[in-house]
Every structure is written in C-alpha cells, then in structure tokens.
Design an enzyme around this catalytic site. Structure first.
Site, mmCIF file in Angstrom:
data_model
loop_
_atom_site.group_PDB
_atom_site.id
_atom_site.type_symbol
_atom_site.label_atom_id
_atom_site.label_comp_id
_atom_site.label_asym_id
_atom_site.label_seq_id
_atom_site.Cartn_x
_atom_site.Cartn_y
_atom_site.Cartn_z
ATOM 1 N N ASP A 16 37.121 39.890 49.852
ATOM 2 C CA ASP A 16 37.334 38.869 50.876
ATOM 3 C C ASP A 16 36.947 39.458 52.224
ATOM 4 O O ASP A 16 37.154 40.652 52.472
ATOM 5 C CB ASP A 16 38.817 38.460 50.924
ATOM 6 C CG ASP A 16 39.284 37.862 49.606
ATOM 7 O OD1 ASP A 16 38.458 37.214 48.935
ATOM 8 O OD2 ASP A 16 40.452 38.048 49.236
ATOM 9 N N ASP B 149 37.231 41.459 43.364
ATOM 10 C CA ASP B 149 36.487 40.589 44.286
ATOM 11 C C ASP B 149 36.736 41.015 45.731
ATOM 12 O O ASP B 149 37.660 41.777 46.007
ATOM 13 C CB ASP B 149 36.833 39.101 44.082
ATOM 14 C CG ASP B 149 38.314 38.870 43.998
ATOM 15 O OD1 ASP B 149 39.051 39.475 44.799
ATOM 16 O OD2 ASP B 149 38.751 38.067 43.142
ATOM 17 N N ASP C 55 50.863 38.504 53.170
ATOM 18 C CA ASP C 55 52.134 38.702 52.483
ATOM 19 C C ASP C 55 52.704 40.122 52.576
ATOM 20 O O ASP C 55 53.743 40.343 53.184
ATOM 21 C CB ASP C 55 52.059 38.189 51.031
ATOM 22 C CG ASP C 55 50.810 38.621 50.285
ATOM 23 O OD1 ASP C 55 50.071 39.467 50.804
ATOM 24 O OD2 ASP C 55 50.581 38.120 49.160
HETATM 25 P P1 ATP Z 1 43.867 40.214 43.693
HETATM 26 O O1 ATP Z 1 43.496 41.613 43.368
HETATM 27 O O2 ATP Z 1 44.724 39.611 42.681
HETATM 28 O O3 ATP Z 1 42.711 39.325 44.095
HETATM 29 P P2 ATP Z 1 44.590 39.897 46.445
HETATM 30 O O4 ATP Z 1 45.576 40.633 47.311
HETATM 31 O O5 ATP Z 1 43.153 39.988 46.831
HETATM 32 O O6 ATP Z 1 44.813 40.364 44.971
HETATM 33 P P3 ATP Z 1 44.298 37.083 46.764
HETATM 34 O O7 ATP Z 1 45.080 35.984 46.145
HETATM 35 O O8 ATP Z 1 42.852 37.206 46.457
HETATM 36 O O9 ATP Z 1 45.056 38.408 46.396
HETATM 37 O O10 ATP Z 1 44.516 36.963 48.324
HETATM 38 C C1 ATP Z 1 43.765 37.699 49.284
HETATM 39 C C2 ATP Z 1 44.649 38.089 50.454
HETATM 40 O O11 ATP Z 1 45.126 36.916 51.118
HETATM 41 C C3 ATP Z 1 45.902 38.864 50.074
HETATM 42 O O12 ATP Z 1 45.659 40.239 49.966
HETATM 43 C C4 ATP Z 1 46.840 38.539 51.223
HETATM 44 O O13 ATP Z 1 46.528 39.304 52.350
HETATM 45 C C5 ATP Z 1 46.478 37.100 51.541
HETATM 46 N N1 ATP Z 1 47.319 36.145 50.785
HETATM 47 C C6 ATP Z 1 47.014 35.546 49.623
HETATM 48 N N2 ATP Z 1 47.984 34.722 49.231
HETATM 49 C C7 ATP Z 1 48.939 34.789 50.168
HETATM 50 C C8 ATP Z 1 50.191 34.161 50.352
HETATM 51 N N3 ATP Z 1 50.661 33.303 49.443
HETATM 52 N N4 ATP Z 1 50.896 34.459 51.457
HETATM 53 C C9 ATP Z 1 50.404 35.324 52.386
HETATM 54 N N5 ATP Z 1 49.252 35.957 52.260
HETATM 55 C C10 ATP Z 1 48.510 35.701 51.187
HETATM 56 MG MG MG Z 2 41.485 38.903 45.937
#
Ligand code: ATP
Ligand code: MG
Length: 467
Positions: free
Chosen positions: A80, A78, A159
């Site tokens: 963002d 996905d 993070d």
């Molecule tokens: P995935 O491939 O699982 O979607 P992702 O890195 O995109 O991994 P998401 O949960 O969709 O994870 O979160 C999007 C972004 O938001 C992360 O890459 C990070 O930059 C930020 N983020 C999400 N959760 C947190 C958190 N608990 N603390 C700090 N930053 C966060």
């Molecule tokens: Mg994501």
C-alpha cells in the site's frame, strides 16, 4: 438534509491543504542503518508508484502492513502507498489507475508483467474524525472516511503502532509516529489511542488484533486486550460482507489455527461470527472426530499459504462446514431419505444454519456445493462414473477434499489411493483399476462406509388420515 449533503461534498473536495490539528507530534526518523528493511524485498511497482508521485511534487510512502512485514524480514504479500495527493490527482499520473470505494476512496494502480498483475493500493492521507458529525453512527462506528488530512493524522487513525510506519524507498528512511519500531522489538501489538474507543469506531479491529497477534507471534498489550471481552458483542453490528472479508483474511493468514485459538481466548468465537467456529472450538468428546478433520484442513491450508500456494475460499469453507454437513447427511439417511437427496437436503440445511451468523458469499457457496456433492461420487467406482468425475472442472478440489477425509480415517484410505492411481494411470491402467473394484461391496456412495439396504417402507397412511 441538503445542507448535510453540501457539507459532505465540500469535505470531499480535493484538499491538499491539510487540517492543521496534528496532535501527534513529529515522527521518529529511522535511518537505513537502524532498521532491517531489505530493499530487495520491495515491490518494484510500489517503488515506481512512490517515485512517480514524488516526481510530481507529492509526498509518497509505502505504508502499513508492508512496512511491518519488511521490518520483520518477511516478504509482504501486497503493498500500500500513502500520499498527500488526492485520488483524482493520483489517477492522472498513472495509465492503469482506477478509483474505487465509497466509504474509503482509494486508487488501484495496476501493473501487468510476467505472472499475475500487481495492484498497488494508493490512499490519500486521512484525518481523524473526532468531530465527524454524520460520519459516525450512534455506537461510535465510523461510516464514511474520506476527509483528507496530514501524515500525522493519517498515522493516528491507523490501528496498531506497528501498522503506522511510513517507508520512503528513495531515502530508505522509516517515519514512525507511534513507536512502532520499539513495539516490534518488544514483540507487542499495541492499539494507537484509546483502545476501547478505537474498537467502538470499528469493531473489526478486534478481529485484526487477533489476526496480527497470530501472524507475528506478538503479545497483545494489556490495554489493547482488556476491552475486547466487553466489546466483542459490537461485532454483531458489522455488516455481514465486511465480517466475511475479515474472517477470510484470518483464515487465509497462514496462521489460521493460532488465530482461531486466539479468538477463543478472547471470547470472540461464540455464535458471533460463525456457528461453525462454535463447533471447531468445542472440546467435548463428541466433537473429537469433527475437530480432527477441521484441524487437519486448517493445518493443510496454513502450510499451503506459508509455502506461497493458493487456497480457494470455497474449499476452506467446505472443510469447515463438513462435520455439520456430514451429521445432517447421515441424519437424513437415518430418516429414510435416499442417499443423493439426503446429501442435497443436508447441504441446504448446513448453509441455512451458517447464514444465521456470517453469510458466505454466493460464489463460494457454489464451489462448496460442488466439492460436497462430488464426495458421494468418489465411492461410486462403476461404469462411466469415474471417467466422468475426473473430467469435472472442480475435480482437483473435490479430490483434495476426499484425501483429507481419508487422512482422518473418515473414508477408507484405500479409496484415496485408488483415485491417486486412477489419475496417474493411462487408459489401460484405468480399466484395470475399474476391474479391481468391480465386486467390492463398499463400492457405493453413502456417507457411511457401507450402505445398509433399506427395508421397503411400510405403507403409511397419508398425513392427516389417521383417525
Ligand atoms: P495484511 O498483511 O493482512 O495485508 P495489513 O496491515 O496490510 O495486513 P490491510 O487490511 O491491508 O492490513 O490494511 C492496510 C493498513 O491500513 C493497515 O496496516 C493499517 O495501517 C490500516 N488499516 C486497515 N484496516 C484498518 C482499520 N480497521 N482501522 C484502522 N486502520 C486500518
Ligand atoms: Mg495489506
């Protein structure tokens, strides 16, 4: 109280004017020729969103996990987008845009095309919350997160360094505030800022660390790993629904077995999350059968996810809790209960024990119950039973589950084969298959391969009647 409320409202006012405290410095600009991002892997809709925002005069970038995956050469699941437009300003620019979330307000922009609709999540740059007052609980956990900020601040509150890169599709440039690209080359997962403080703010980050390490195959940087042993207990304070979401992401990452091993190595599995993880990770001789079932189920799930197929959470939790359920079911039968009531009591017990850890959401619970209760019916190949079973809406899930039981030898593989043939046969073939098992002695419905006839109960005195 009222002043607090007013302050909160003021903080939430649209404020594209950013707080100036950008203590993170300028980002490294990584041009097209120095990163491996293949524009063909981009979502057209995500690019549409960044273009629309940029045309309206805002800054807009693809951000987070999508940039990490693109830089790894993986197709992101996905996308963002991060922008300096407020949620209300974003909403005005798109036809299908919905404001969601309270703790973390974002906009979902939905695109309908062939296949599934695609949702692009758009969030406004957020500030660091060092002096956040009522935004932070006593333990340091962040409660609300809607203070807008600069892009530098937004990067600092993410993070891991590899999750804090911003990609502009129009210039094909990556903005890297925390050395994410260098960490990618070193295959290192590094928390931004002081890891202990960041885990206190949001203990779920400990689970995310394990999940991303499993997914990327990267090593956790020492300073990122060390505090987890001490702070793991903070996960107890995280609301159950949030914990559930994160565990689900971990199990559905396509690398669930590696992630579960990672939880074990980090000492995060004990009792904290799910009693079921205790079972899975118990290496004792007695748990071998249960482990091999769960291992197979997880390997099967990982394989499905990696090849782009869907997996239902209900199915997954049904497999993880099956060893426990089977033990309870057999136990109830041994105590003299009839087969079906024994199974239903066992389901209640298993779910109740589970709920002492992380609560499984109701919609998944009903799927689990359906899959489990079907298991007693696969052995019952008499009369109209198989013809009815095959018509049930969740038949496919129950059947796949039953095949897993056959693969570990818990159930006679001939039964699995019989059902595979039954599904594929025409009506004549089905009748022949029914005839072939008419006199089979194992054609019953109990968790043991053959059901022993129970002796009629001796007339016991009613409770309390003994003298
Ligand atoms: P995935 O491939 O699982 O979607 P992702 O890195 O995109 O991994 P998401 O949960 O969709 O994870 O979160 C999007 C972004 O938001 C992360 O890459 C990070 O930059 C930020 N983020 C999400 N959760 C947190 C958190 N608990 N603390 C700090 N930053 C966060
Ligand atoms: Mg994501």
């Amino acid at each position: 109280m009222i002043t607090k409320f007013i302050k909160r409202i003021l903080r939430r006012d649209p404020m594209v004017k950013h707080t100036q405290a950008n203590n993170t410095g300028a980002p490294k600009r990584i041009p097209k020729k120095s990163h491996r991002i293949d524009p063909h892997l981009l979502s057209k809709n995500a690019v549409k969103v960044t273009h629309t925002l940029q045309q309206a005069g805002y800054e807009a970038f693809i951000v987070g996990g999508a940039v990490r995956d693109l830089a790894l050469g993986i197709s992101p699941k996905d996308f963002d987008v991060a922008t300096n437009a407020t949620p209300e300003q974003v909403q005005k620019l798109f036809r299908k845009a919905r404001l969601i979330g309270r703790r973390f307000q974002i906009v979902h922009v939905t695109f309908f095309g062939k296949g599934h609709p695609e949702i692009i999540e758009v969030s406004t740059f957020r500030a660091l919350l060092d002096n956040a007052g009522d935004h932070v609980a006593e333990s340091g956990r962040i409660l609300r997160d809607n203070v807008w900020g600069s892009q530098g601040e937004d990067a600092a509150r993410r993070d891991f360094t590899i999750n804090a890169m911003y990609y502009d599709p129009s210039s094909e440039t990556v903005l890297d505030y925390h050395g994410g690209m260098a960490d990618m080359e070193k295959k290192t997962l590094r928390m931004i800022g002081d890891p202990a403080k960041r885990y206190r703010e949001d203990p779920v980050r400990m689970l995310r660390a394990i999940r991303f390490a499993a997914k990327t195959g990267f090593n956790l940087d020492d300073a990122t790993r060390t505090p987890i042993a001490k702070l793991g207990k903070l996960l107890n304070d995280v609301p159950s629904a949030r914990l559930f979401d994160e565990i689900l992401k971990l199990l559905m990452s396509g690398y669930s077995w590696a992630a579960i091993q990672g939880l074990k190595d980090a000492g995060l599995h004990h009792g904290l999350l799910l009693p079921l993880l205790d079972h899975i990770l118990d290496d004792s001789e007695a748990s071998k059968g249960a482990n091999s079932f769960v291992k197979l189920a997880l390997a099967n799930t990982d394989q499905r996810i990696q090849s782009g197929k869907s997996v239902s959470a209900g199915f997954l939790f049904a497999t993880l809790l099956w060893p426990d359920l089977l033990k309870n079911w057999k136990g109830n039968i041994a105590k003299g209960a009839a087969n079906i009531p024994a199974l239903h009591d066992a389901m209640d017990d298993t779910i109740a024990t589970q709920s002492s850890g992380m609560t499984i959401q109701r919609r998944f619970e009903s799927d689990m119950r359906e899959i489990w209760s079907m298991q007693s019916r696969f052995e019952r190949r008499v009369g109209r039973y198989p013809y009815c079973l095959i018509e049930s809406p969740r038949f496919r899930a129950g059947y796949d589950f039953m095949l897993l039981r056959c693969a570990t030898g818990e159930l006679n593989p001939a039964i699995g084969q019989w059902w595979t043939d039954f599904i594929e046969a025409d009506t004549v073939g089905q009748d022949e298959l029914m005839a072939s098992v008419k006199n089979e002695s194992g054609n019953s419905a109990s968790p043991t391969k053959r059901r022993r006839r129970r002796k009629p109960k001796a007339a016991l005195p009613p409770e309390g009647a003994a003298s």
